[in-house]
Design a protein around this motif. Structure first.
Motif, PDB file in Angstrom:
ATOM      1  N   UNK A 194       0.738  -1.278   0.061  1.00 16.77           N
ATOM      2  CA  UNK A 194      -0.092   0.005  -0.080  1.00 16.77           C
ATOM      3  C   UNK A 194       0.846   1.104  -0.061  1.00 16.77           C
ATOM      4  N   UNK A 195       2.186   1.189   0.436  1.00 23.10           N
ATOM      5  CA  UNK A 195       2.863   2.527   0.634  1.00 23.10           C
ATOM      6  C   UNK A 195       3.352   3.022  -0.949  1.00 23.10           C
ATOM      7  N   UNK A 196       3.191   1.931  -1.812  1.00 24.18           N
ATOM      8  CA  UNK A 196       3.584   2.244  -3.161  1.00 24.18           C
ATOM      9  C   UNK A 196       5.003   2.392  -3.148  1.00 24.18           C
ATOM     10  N   UNK A 197       5.450   2.704  -4.466  1.00 22.88           N
ATOM     11  CA  UNK A 197       7.019   2.897  -4.940  1.00 22.88           C
ATOM     12  C   UNK A 197       7.628   4.166  -4.504  1.00 22.88           C
ATOM     13  N   UNK A 198       8.843   4.284  -3.897  1.00 13.77           N
ATOM     14  CA  UNK A 198       9.402   5.352  -3.541  1.00 13.77           C
ATOM     15  C   UNK A 198      10.074   6.169  -4.393  1.00 13.77           C
ATOM     16  N   UNK A 199      10.398   7.428  -4.431  1.00 16.33           N
ATOM     17  CA  UNK A 199      10.988   8.213  -5.663  1.00 16.33           C
ATOM     18  C   UNK A 199      12.392   7.698  -5.707  1.00 16.33           C
ATOM     19  N   UNK A 200      12.695   7.211  -6.832  1.00 16.79           N
ATOM     20  CA  UNK A 200      14.001   6.676  -7.028  1.00 16.79           C
ATOM     21  C   UNK A 200      15.255   7.782  -6.987  1.00 16.79           C
ATOM     22  N   UNK A 201      14.928   8.560  -7.050  1.00 13.16           N
ATOM     23  CA  UNK A 201      15.996   9.883  -7.085  1.00 13.16           C
ATOM     24  C   UNK A 201      16.166  10.374  -5.696  1.00 13.16           C
ATOM     25  N   UNK A 202      15.413   9.848  -4.705  1.00 21.41           N
ATOM     26  CA  UNK A 202      15.444  10.253  -3.274  1.00 21.41           C
ATOM     27  C   UNK A 202      15.624   9.032  -2.367  1.00 21.41           C
ATOM     28  N   UNK A 203      15.499   7.787  -2.865  1.00 21.92           N
ATOM     29  CA  UNK A 203      15.336   6.905  -1.942  1.00 21.92           C
ATOM     30  C   UNK A 203      16.508   6.458  -1.131  1.00 21.92           C
ATOM     31  N   UNK A 204      17.690   6.917  -1.461  1.00 15.80           N
ATOM     32  CA  UNK A 204      19.102   6.902  -0.569  1.00 15.80           C
ATOM     33  C   UNK A 204      19.341   8.150   0.200  1.00 15.80           C
ATOM     34  N   UNK A 205      18.433   9.141   0.193  1.00 18.33           N
ATOM     35  CA  UNK A 205      18.727  10.414   1.004  1.00 18.33           C
ATOM     36  C   UNK A 205      18.237  10.385   2.394  1.00 18.33           C
TER      37      UNK A 205
END
Length: 419
Positions: free
Chosen positions: A369-380
């Motif tokens: 339900x949380x969906x996909x994170x932003x791939x540009x920010x996922x490691x921030x």
């Protein structure tokens, strides 16, 4: 002269401006007394050369006096002596007025008396200086002693103690050149010191700005950290508070309370690990690691939440504790945010990277339900997808993983696929 003009254009210093004016008058004066002014300039009317020369005789000391007056002002010398310089400047202006009204002889006589006071007054000002400036007081005094020595002959002639000789004009020219050279040296030394001081001031300013920027980043970091704690600890603390407030606790309530304490413990642990990493306290202690056994252990503890597919894997030279942190965070995140009906897929294959034998590990899940994170920010640091706030977390795990993988000379990437 050319240096002084360029230095004034660059710095707009008053003392340099007066030096330029003095040098200009000095050059014109010596062109006049040597008969070269008319051939060079050409527009002076016939018979006016003597008049121009007489005016230059008075104007040249005025510009020299103003140069020295401006130079001394930075050193806080005797105030009465400075007032005496101002009085001499007024007398020179009066001389020019007397000359304008036709009494040239009197004007030149007063001018000679004024010039007679220059050297002793300059020496007194140099030795009464109380405040360090650029150049230093000791250097200033040395220069004015040399200027006094260079002008000794002219002073003795003005006092009438020696008779002017035929070569007096050449001596006067030589003394003027020496005096101008000393003034130039003093000014050049001053400009170099001021430039050095300016560079140091700019360096200090840059360091202050850098320090200010560091402090701003630290305040922003602290603010984000407190926001994260405030947001992420509320839910587990509420669960614990609710469980403690109940007279009889059912088994599900106990399990919720236990999970809440584990969530709080995980947040604290990740914060400590991130701090150790940023303080450069996480130093890899390398040894041969059996990554296959580590993955099997994660699969066993995952209670059917993990599906492992693996080829025979080589032992790798790494830090087992740091490697365990990396795998725990990646697999834990994949489980937490997966579709609950579909297990997390682990794929491990032998792989060569930059000429070294290693393992390529893929961790995939079907988002819940949380969906996909932003791939540009996922490691921030502190990043969490807005829909992910239903689960307790710190937003530090993947940031920590990325940096530890770098410490272990590996690489990682997040891919947005149908899984």
């Amino acid at each position: 002269m050319f240096w002084a003009v360029s230095d004034y254009v660059a710095g707009r210093q008053r003392v340099v401006a007066w030096f330029v004016l003095y040098q200009s008058c000095y050059i014109l004066y010596h062109l006049a007394i040597t008969g070269r002014l008319v051939p060079i300039i050409g527009f002076i009317p016939s018979g006016a050369t003597d008049v121009v020369t007489n005016y230059l005789v008075c104007i040249m000391p005025l510009t020299a006096l103003m140069f020295h007056r401006t130079m001394f002002a930075d050193y806080a010398p005797s105030k009465p002596a400075l007032r005496a310089l101002d009085l001499l400047a007024v007398l020179i202006l009066i001389e020019l007025g007397i000359m304008f009204y036709g009494n040239t002889q009197m004007a030149l006589h007063v001018n000679a008396l004024v010039k007679l006071l220059f050297v002793p007054l300059f020496l007194y000002l140099a030795f009464s200086a109380k405040r360090e400036a650029v150049p230093k007081i000791a250097t200033l005094r040395l220069f004015y002693i040399l200027i006094a020595v260079a002008q000794l002959d002219e002073q003795l002639i003005l006092l009438g103690w020696i008779e002017p000789q035929k070569i007096y004009l050449l001596v006067l020219l030589f003394q003027g050149i020496v005096t101008s050279g000393l003034m130039f040296s003093l000014l050049h030394s001053r400009s170099k010191e001021m430039m050095r001081a300016s560079e140091q001031a700019q360096q200090s300013l840059r360091m202050s700005q850098q320090q200010l920027e560091i402090e701003k980043r630290q305040r922003r970091e602290q603010s984000r950290f407190m926001d994260m704690l405030n947001h992420e600890l509320k839910t587990p603390l509420s669960v614990i508070r609710m469980a403690m407030g109940m007279e009889q606790q059912s088994e599900p309530i106990k399990q919720h309370a236990i999970q809440a304490t584990m969530d709080i413990d995980a947040i604290i642990e990740r914060c400590l690990q991130a701090d150790q990493m940023e303080q450069r306290q996480l130093v890899p202690k390398r040894q041969l690691c059996d990554i296959n056994s580590m993955l099997v252990e994660f699969e066993r503890n995952g209670t059917h939440q993990i599906s492992l597919q693996s080829s025979p894997l080589p032992r790798i030279n790494s830090d087992p504790q740091l490697l365990n942190i990396v795998l725990g965070n990646l697999i834990g995140n994949a489980i937490k945010y997966r579709d609950v009906d579909i297990p997390v897929q682990l794929d491990a294959q032998p792989h060569e990277y930059q000429g070294r034998e290693g393992v390529l590990l893929g961790i995939t899940n079907v988002p819940g339900v949380a969906g996909m994170p932003d791939p540009e920010q996922v490691f921030e640091k502190y990043y969490r997808n807005q829909a992910a706030h239903g689960n307790t977390g710190s937003g530090i795990g993947l940031y920590l993983v990325r940096n530890i993988v770098g410490l272990l000379d590996g690489w990682m990437a997040g891919c947005d696929t149908d899984r």
